[in-house]
Write a protein that holds these residues in place. Sequence first.
Motif, PDB file in Angstrom:
ATOM      1  N   LEU A   1      -2.116   5.063   5.430  1.00  0.00           N
ATOM      2  CA  LEU A   1      -1.025   4.667   4.548  1.00  0.00           C
ATOM      3  C   LEU A   1      -1.283   5.157   3.118  1.00  0.00           C
ATOM      4  CD1 LEU A   1       1.575   2.978   4.072  1.00  0.00           C
ATOM      5  CD2 LEU A   1       0.087   0.978   3.756  1.00  0.00           C
ATOM      6  N   ALA A   2      -2.500   4.958   2.626  1.00  0.00           N
ATOM      7  CA  ALA A   2      -2.820   5.369   1.255  1.00  0.00           C
ATOM      8  C   ALA A   2      -2.803   6.891   1.127  1.00  0.00           C
ATOM      9  CB  ALA A   2      -4.179   4.806   0.842  1.00  0.00           C
ATOM     10  N   HIS A   3      -3.292   7.582   2.125  1.00  0.00           N
ATOM     11  CA  HIS A   3      -3.254   9.048   2.067  1.00  0.00           C
ATOM     12  C   HIS A   3      -1.814   9.553   2.129  1.00  0.00           C
ATOM     13  CE1 HIS A   3      -7.662   8.951   3.026  1.00  0.00           C
ATOM     14  NE2 HIS A   3      -7.617   9.991   2.219  1.00  0.00           N
ATOM     15  N   LEU A   4      -0.982   8.917   2.963  1.00  0.00           N
ATOM     16  CA  LEU A   4       0.432   9.280   3.004  1.00  0.00           C
ATOM     17  C   LEU A   4       1.083   9.042   1.644  1.00  0.00           C
ATOM     18  CD1 LEU A   4       3.048  10.016   4.650  1.00  0.00           C
ATOM     19  CD2 LEU A   4       3.322   7.534   4.972  1.00  0.00           C
ATOM     20  N   TYR A   5       0.807   7.891   1.066  1.00  0.00           N
ATOM     21  CA  TYR A   5       1.335   7.554  -0.259  1.00  0.00           C
ATOM     22  C   TYR A   5       0.992   8.636  -1.278  1.00  0.00           C
ATOM     23  CZ  TYR A   5       0.978   5.131  -4.826  1.00  0.00           C
ATOM     24  OH  TYR A   5       1.039   4.799  -6.150  1.00  0.00           O
ATOM     25  N   ARG A   6      -0.223   9.131  -1.231  1.00  0.00           N
ATOM     26  CA  ARG A   6      -0.648  10.149  -2.203  1.00  0.00           C
ATOM     27  C   ARG A   6      -0.034  11.515  -1.902  1.00  0.00           C
ATOM     28  NH1 ARG A   6      -7.080   9.354  -3.095  1.00  0.00           N
ATOM     29  NH2 ARG A   6      -6.663  10.995  -4.634  1.00  0.00           N
ATOM     30  N   ARG A   7       0.316  11.768  -0.641  1.00  0.00           N
ATOM     31  CA  ARG A   7       0.901  13.061  -0.278  1.00  0.00           C
ATOM     32  C   ARG A   7       2.388  13.146  -0.583  1.00  0.00           C
ATOM     33  NH1 ARG A   7      -1.844  12.340   4.640  1.00  0.00           N
ATOM     34  NH2 ARG A   7       0.157  11.927   5.677  1.00  0.00           N
ATOM     35  N   GLU A   8       3.062  12.001  -0.587  1.00  0.00           N
ATOM     36  CA  GLU A   8       4.515  11.986  -0.684  1.00  0.00           C
ATOM     37  C   GLU A   8       4.965  11.620  -2.099  1.00  0.00           C
ATOM     38  OE1 GLU A   8       6.710  12.971   1.453  1.00  0.00           O
ATOM     39  OE2 GLU A   8       5.239  13.404   3.018  1.00  0.00           O
ATOM     40  N   PRO A   9       5.396  12.588  -2.896  1.00  0.00           N
ATOM     41  CA  PRO A   9       5.838  12.275  -4.268  1.00  0.00           C
ATOM     42  C   PRO A   9       6.952  11.243  -4.327  1.00  0.00           C
ATOM     43  CG  PRO A   9       5.564  14.639  -3.977  1.00  0.00           C
ATOM     44  CD  PRO A   9       5.435  14.033  -2.614  1.00  0.00           C
ATOM     45  N   SER A  10       7.750  11.164  -3.268  1.00  0.00           N
ATOM     46  CA  SER A  10       8.849  10.192  -3.288  1.00  0.00           C
ATOM     47  C   SER A  10       8.334   8.753  -3.359  1.00  0.00           C
ATOM     48  CB  SER A  10       9.711  10.350  -2.035  1.00  0.00           C
ATOM     49  OG  SER A  10       8.946  10.172  -0.862  1.00  0.00           O
ATOM     50  N   LEU A  11       7.074   8.521  -2.989  1.00  0.00           N
ATOM     51  CA  LEU A  11       6.537   7.165  -2.966  1.00  0.00           C
ATOM     52  C   LEU A  11       5.897   6.757  -4.289  1.00  0.00           C
ATOM     53  CD1 LEU A  11       5.008   7.013   0.628  1.00  0.00           C
ATOM     54  CD2 LEU A  11       7.157   6.014  -0.181  1.00  0.00           C
ATOM     55  N   TYR A  12       5.851   7.692  -5.276  1.00  0.00           N
ATOM     56  CA  TYR A  12       5.217   7.302  -6.540  1.00  0.00           C
ATOM     57  C   TYR A  12       5.863   7.920  -7.789  1.00  0.00           C
ATOM     58  CZ  TYR A  12       2.746  11.793  -5.947  1.00  0.00           C
ATOM     59  OH  TYR A  12       2.439  13.118  -5.768  1.00  0.00           O
ATOM     60  N   GLN A  13       6.540   9.050  -7.676  1.00  0.00           N
ATOM     61  CA  GLN A  13       6.971   9.733  -8.892  1.00  0.00           C
ATOM     62  C   GLN A  13       8.002   8.944  -9.697  1.00  0.00           C
ATOM     63  OE1 GLN A  13       8.249  13.720  -7.858  1.00  0.00           O
ATOM     64  NE2 GLN A  13       6.209  14.555  -8.280  1.00  0.00           N
ATOM     65  N   ARG A  14       8.862   8.199  -9.006  1.00  0.00           N
ATOM     66  CA  ARG A  14       9.913   7.454  -9.714  1.00  0.00           C
ATOM     67  C   ARG A  14       9.717   5.949  -9.578  1.00  0.00           C
ATOM     68  NH1 ARG A  14      15.737  10.474  -8.678  1.00  0.00           N
ATOM     69  NH2 ARG A  14      15.181  12.522  -9.512  1.00  0.00           N
ATOM     70  N   ASP A  15       8.470   5.505  -9.637  1.00  0.00           N
ATOM     71  CA  ASP A  15       8.205   4.071  -9.530  1.00  0.00           C
ATOM     72  C   ASP A  15       8.971   3.271 -10.565  1.00  0.00           C
ATOM     73  OD1 ASP A  15       6.547   3.713  -7.335  1.00  0.00           O
ATOM     74  OD2 ASP A  15       4.729   4.204  -8.440  1.00  0.00           O
ATOM     75  N   TYR A  16       9.200   3.850 -11.743  1.00  0.00           N
ATOM     76  CA  TYR A  16       9.797   3.087 -12.844  1.00  0.00           C
ATOM     77  C   TYR A  16      11.154   3.658 -13.260  1.00  0.00           C
ATOM     78  CZ  TYR A  16       4.976   1.759 -12.514  1.00  0.00           C
ATOM     79  OH  TYR A  16       3.768   1.345 -12.015  1.00  0.00           O
ATOM     80  N   ASP A  17      11.806   4.281 -12.296  1.00  0.00           N
ATOM     81  CA  ASP A  17      13.130   4.866 -12.496  1.00  0.00           C
ATOM     82  C   ASP A  17      13.996   4.415 -11.325  1.00  0.00           C
ATOM     83  OD1 ASP A  17      15.389   6.439 -12.613  1.00  0.00           O
ATOM     84  OD2 ASP A  17      14.327   8.339 -12.839  1.00  0.00           O
ATOM     85  N   TYR A  18      15.073   3.713 -11.625  1.00  0.00           N
ATOM     86  CA  TYR A  18      15.885   3.130 -10.554  1.00  0.00           C
ATOM     87  C   TYR A  18      16.469   4.184  -9.620  1.00  0.00           C
ATOM     88  CZ  TYR A  18      20.205   4.511 -12.930  1.00  0.00           C
ATOM     89  OH  TYR A  18      21.226   5.244 -13.488  1.00  0.00           O
ATOM     90  N   THR A  19      16.543   5.433 -10.063  1.00  0.00           N
ATOM     91  CA  THR A  19      17.090   6.475  -9.184  1.00  0.00           C
ATOM     92  C   THR A  19      16.106   6.859  -8.083  1.00  0.00           C
ATOM     93  OG1 THR A  19      16.280   8.292 -10.585  1.00  0.00           O
ATOM     94  CG2 THR A  19      18.475   7.402 -11.074  1.00  0.00           C
ATOM     95  N   GLY A  20      14.887   6.345  -8.147  1.00  0.00           N
ATOM     96  CA  GLY A  20      13.907   6.649  -7.111  1.00  0.00           C
ATOM     97  C   GLY A  20      13.956   5.715  -5.926  1.00  0.00           C
ATOM     98  N   PHE A  21      14.837   4.713  -5.973  1.00  0.00           N
ATOM     99  CA  PHE A  21      14.931   3.733  -4.877  1.00  0.00           C
ATOM    100  C   PHE A  21      16.401   3.477  -4.576  1.00  0.00           C
ATOM    101  CE2 PHE A  21      15.487  -0.503  -3.177  1.00  0.00           C
ATOM    102  CZ  PHE A  21      14.461  -0.637  -2.261  1.00  0.00           C
ATOM    103  N   GLN A  22      16.699   3.367  -3.303  1.00  0.00           N
ATOM    104  CA  GLN A  22      18.073   3.055  -2.897  1.00  0.00           C
ATOM    105  C   GLN A  22      18.029   2.232  -1.617  1.00  0.00           C
ATOM    106  OE1 GLN A  22      20.467   6.521  -2.047  1.00  0.00           O
ATOM    107  NE2 GLN A  22      22.268   5.329  -1.456  1.00  0.00           N
ATOM    108  N   TRP A  23      18.646   1.057  -1.671  1.00  0.00           N
ATOM    109  CA  TRP A  23      18.761   0.272  -0.450  1.00  0.00           C
ATOM    110  C   TRP A  23      19.658   1.007   0.554  1.00  0.00           C
ATOM    111  CZ3 TRP A  23      15.551  -3.344   0.686  1.00  0.00           C
ATOM    112  CH2 TRP A  23      15.077  -4.256  -0.265  1.00  0.00           C
ATOM    113  N   ILE A  24      19.259   1.034   1.804  1.00  0.00           N
ATOM    114  CA  ILE A  24      20.176   1.378   2.894  1.00  0.00           C
ATOM    115  C   ILE A  24      20.845   0.093   3.367  1.00  0.00           C
ATOM    116  CG2 ILE A  24      20.374   2.282   5.244  1.00  0.00           C
ATOM    117  CD1 ILE A  24      17.974   4.115   4.584  1.00  0.00           C
TER     118      ILE A  24
END
Length: 731
Positions: free
Chosen positions: A610-633
């Motif tokens: 899980l932690a290695h995946l988190y570090r590989r996937e920019p979508s999981l960290y680059q916009r932590d503090y930007d609401y455009t980085g998260f969207q409810w389905i």
Amino acid sequence: MVTFLDPSLRSILNATHGDPFAVLGPHVQRGRLVIRAFLPRASAVRAIVAGASRSGHDMAVKHPEGLFEVTIDDVTTLAPYRFEVTWRDSGEVTIVEDPYRFGLLLGDLDLYLIGEGRHQQLNRVLGAHPAVIDHVAGTRFAVWAPNARRVSVVGDWNGWDGRVQPMRQRLPQGVWELFVPGVAAGARYKFELAPAAGGPPFLKADPCAAAGEHPPATASVVCGESEHVWQDGEWIAQRALRREALDQPMAIYEVHLGSWARSADGEFLSYAELATRLAAHVQRIGFTHVELLPVLEFPYDGSWGYQVTGFFAPTSRFGSPDDFRAFVDTLHRAGIGVILDWVPGHFPKDAHGLARFDGTALYEHADPRQGEHMDWGTLIFNYGRNEVRNFLTASALAWIEDFHLDGLRVDAVASMLYLDYSRNEGEWVPNAYGGRENLDAVSFLQQLNALVHERHPGVVTIAEESTAWPGVSRPVHLGGLGFTYKWNMGWMHDILTYASKDAIHRRWEHTHLTFSMLYAYNENFVLPFSHDEVVHGKRSLIDKMPGDSWQKAANLRALYGYMFTHPGKKLLFQGCEFGQWREWNHAESLPWFLLDHAPHDGILRFVGDLAHLYRREPSLYQRDYDYTGFQWIDCNDNENSVISYIRRATDHNDLVVVVMNFTPVPRERYVVGVPRAGRYDEILNSDASSYGGSNMGNGGHVMTIGEPAHGHAQSLSVSLPPLSCLVLKPS
């Protein structure tokens, strides 16, 4: 021997003279050199004076307790000299340098900055520092004690006798100083202080000591210049380039060094042993940083390090200050940052510590309504006093500059911010405007954060703050406190409340799962599962989970999946990464033997993947503090206790879809709307057999179907394993 003593000489014998240099040492009187010495264990003393006509001059006994004096007629100016001392008990004859022949130690600029509260390297001028002065090796001592009547340095070399080496006071700052020849690194010492209000003298450890004795012993230890050769230059340079790194992954492994691992016989491991093993483990589980419960010297193991007496000294439990430097260096060279829990909120009442340091409330408030934590039995720093603020900011900078730390997690910030923290009506003093905000503490925290960020770009500060105080992680120039991050205690409380409920009841607790997204961007949050959640009857994380042992493990994996895919940086306490069953015990090693059992090894494997995946996937960290980085389905399927959402990277097309099933019911053909058509790879499934799951899934990928759902033109029909986290990525 004279039968009558001048009052100033008698005050030396009685250890009541506030200015020993006015009496002891060399003085030119009527064109002749007069030298006085107080050596209580000497039977005879000769003065060997440079430039004198004779090689030595016998000193007269002015008092049998050890007061000696000589007048040298043919020397008319101050001149270097030494003493040849015959010691009463042994009859041994030794050559002794006189501390009272050396001049002022602290420069005017140092004193000015101390008085102003702006000396950013306070520990370089106060404390104990080996030095060579006038070709004589020794140690210079200095301590701030403005309200003491007399201060002496005592140690192994002078029989811990406070009469022997009283210090010189530098006014108006109230700093006392003395150079003691012959004292070298490794010597134990304290300061003996006589209170101005009268009463017996008492001993205090050095507030600025670089090292201390192994507890329960409480003396300070003279520490020489560091001999460690740093090899982390590339790490430090890259850290500065990353600056605050809000768009970088951060997974913090919280560690208590005394209980992370111990020897076979239950003894502490050394910093060197811990560094090698810890670096390998953290690399295996893929975390980016370690956060150390306080390693500032502390007397009581049961405080876990949160009741500090040595604000500049790494605890001697695991080795020397250089051993700690090597520990940090090893982790840096393994690509792991080091954050330290730092405690400026309070300090213990231990007799050798800061409490009533010079006989007055020096570091704390005198009024217990302002100066005492009733719950913790500790004292609160007086943040309105310049010298106290200086002491704390210098401590913070020393850990960053002297030990190359990458961040400070500031403990108990809420207790600092509010004057009525854990107090009833009438038990606190309002601020100047009648409010409950501690304005001095606010100013101190802003000063601290601005200073750290200005001097050390890339170093982070993290607030453990549990209230709704606004702007904790916003810049000082915008009115914030200036921290880089804030612990999200609300998320932690809500998600653990939810996860501890039996799955059948979770449909009525659904808001605990989703509420955090209403305020997720108010601060730069860290999502913590810390040591505080696995002690004092709260049970371990896995034991909080409902169900049988299989369901508990599955629940825990799903919980971690939600944590790592939710916006915010991550923190996990030691032992939680493999599902430790018992509560954390600071006095015992983690139960590493559990990794011989498949369920616990599976949890560790999952956390690592899980932690290695988190570090590989920019979508999981680059916009932590930007609401455009998260969207409810879909956040409303409380009946099935399922949530689904999208995380996006800075590149809007780089995304992952997360689907969480918080019941033990498998769900076939569960429909999830997605933003574009095509193949979605199943890049993480917490129910995989390698993690101890049932191995239900989607065969590695799933194709969209051309049916709209959840506001999207395309959808997926997925198999949801029980108590699971799925992460899907469009090819």
